[in-house]
Design a protein around this motif. Structure first.
Motif, PDB file in Angstrom:
ATOM      1  N   ASN A   1      -3.826  -5.958  -5.714  1.00  0.00           N
ATOM      2  CA  ASN A   1      -4.558  -4.694  -5.676  1.00  0.00           C
ATOM      3  C   ASN A   1      -4.363  -3.793  -6.894  1.00  0.00           C
TER       4      ASN A   1
ATOM      5  N   PHE B   1       1.973   2.132  -3.515  1.00  0.00           N
ATOM      6  CA  PHE B   1       1.004   2.066  -4.611  1.00  0.00           C
ATOM      7  C   PHE B   1       1.186   3.201  -5.623  1.00  0.00           C
TER       8      PHE B   1
ATOM      9  N   TYR C   1      -6.425  -0.310 -12.735  1.00  0.00           N
ATOM     10  CA  TYR C   1      -7.387  -0.103 -11.658  1.00  0.00           C
ATOM     11  C   TYR C   1      -6.850  -0.630 -10.333  1.00  0.00           C
ATOM     12  N   GLN C   2      -7.188   0.062  -9.259  1.00  0.00           N
ATOM     13  CA  GLN C   2      -6.868  -0.405  -7.920  1.00  0.00           C
ATOM     14  C   GLN C   2      -8.044  -1.232  -7.407  1.00  0.00           C
ATOM     15  N   ARG C   3      -7.730  -2.353  -6.766  1.00  0.00           N
ATOM     16  CA  ARG C   3      -8.757  -3.233  -6.209  1.00  0.00           C
ATOM     17  C   ARG C   3      -8.484  -3.478  -4.734  1.00  0.00           C
ATOM     18  N   ASP C   4      -9.528  -3.767  -3.991  1.00  0.00           N
ATOM     19  CA  ASP C   4      -9.424  -4.085  -2.569  1.00  0.00           C
ATOM     20  C   ASP C   4      -9.207  -5.595  -2.446  1.00  0.00           C
ATOM     21  N   HIS C   5      -7.960  -6.018  -2.613  1.00  0.00           N
ATOM     22  CA  HIS C   5      -7.609  -7.429  -2.673  1.00  0.00           C
ATOM     23  C   HIS C   5      -6.097  -7.524  -2.513  1.00  0.00           C
ATOM     24  N   LYS C   6      -5.579  -8.691  -2.194  1.00  0.00           N
ATOM     25  CA  LYS C   6      -4.130  -8.858  -2.132  1.00  0.00           C
ATOM     26  C   LYS C   6      -3.495  -8.434  -3.451  1.00  0.00           C
TER      27      LYS C   6
ATOM     28  N   GLU D   1       0.818  -1.215   0.000  1.00  0.00           N
ATOM     29  CA  GLU D   1       0.000   0.000   0.000  1.00  0.00           C
ATOM     30  C   GLU D   1       0.853   1.267   0.000  1.00  0.00           C
TER      31      GLU D   1
END
Length: 151
Positions: A106, A82, A99-104, A79
């Motif tokens: 990311n 990023f 795109y950024q994702r809420d996941h390992k 993070e």
């Protein structure tokens, strides 16, 4: 900053999601349907883009049908790194749809190159620049969903 869409903006956005004719004046028919001038259509689209309402306006090309290659990719980015990694990845002209994702995993993006070798070379170059592993998810089967967003 909030932007208030007019009904004409909404009508134009909805119309632009349909097929445009392959002519020297592709906005002529849209202008006729909207009851405004062709220059007004172009000016309005530029205004909506400059205001941040439209983030992208252009065709989608089937890279494979044109002899090229594309691949969905993902990276697990710490993070705190990023923004740094995002800047490095987006510096590659082969990168689209990041795109950024809420996941390992990311960070997700698409690579589009002239051939499959280009995919592998670009992924390796991104790994060298970022120090992070790029996971490749090549397409197994294609589905056409005809995605449209009503404004």
């Amino acid at each position: 900053m909030t932007y208030e869409l007019t009904q004409q903006d909404r009508d134009l956005i909805n119309l632009m999601q349909e097929d445009l004719p392959l002519t020297s004046h592709p906005f002529e028919e849209a202008a006729r349907q909207l009851g405004i001038g062709e220059k007004d259509v172009v000016d309005r689209l530029l205004h909506l883009r400059d205001a941040g309402v439209l983030t992208r306006f252009g065709p989608f090309f089937d890279a494979e049908a044109l002899g090229g290659a594309f691949c969905l990719c993902a990276i697990a980015v710490p993070e705190e790194r990023f923004e740094e990694v995002l800047t490095k990845v987006n510096a590659f002209e082969e990168v689209a749809h990041n795109y950024q994702r809420d996941h390992k995993l990311n960070m997700w993006f698409v690579l589009a190159t002239e051939n499959q070798v280009g995919i592998e070379q670009t992924a390796k170059a991104i790994e060298r620049d970022t120090g992070l592993k790029v996971l490749l998810f090549p397409k197994e089967q294609e589905f056409f969903i005809g995605f449209r967003v009503k404004a």
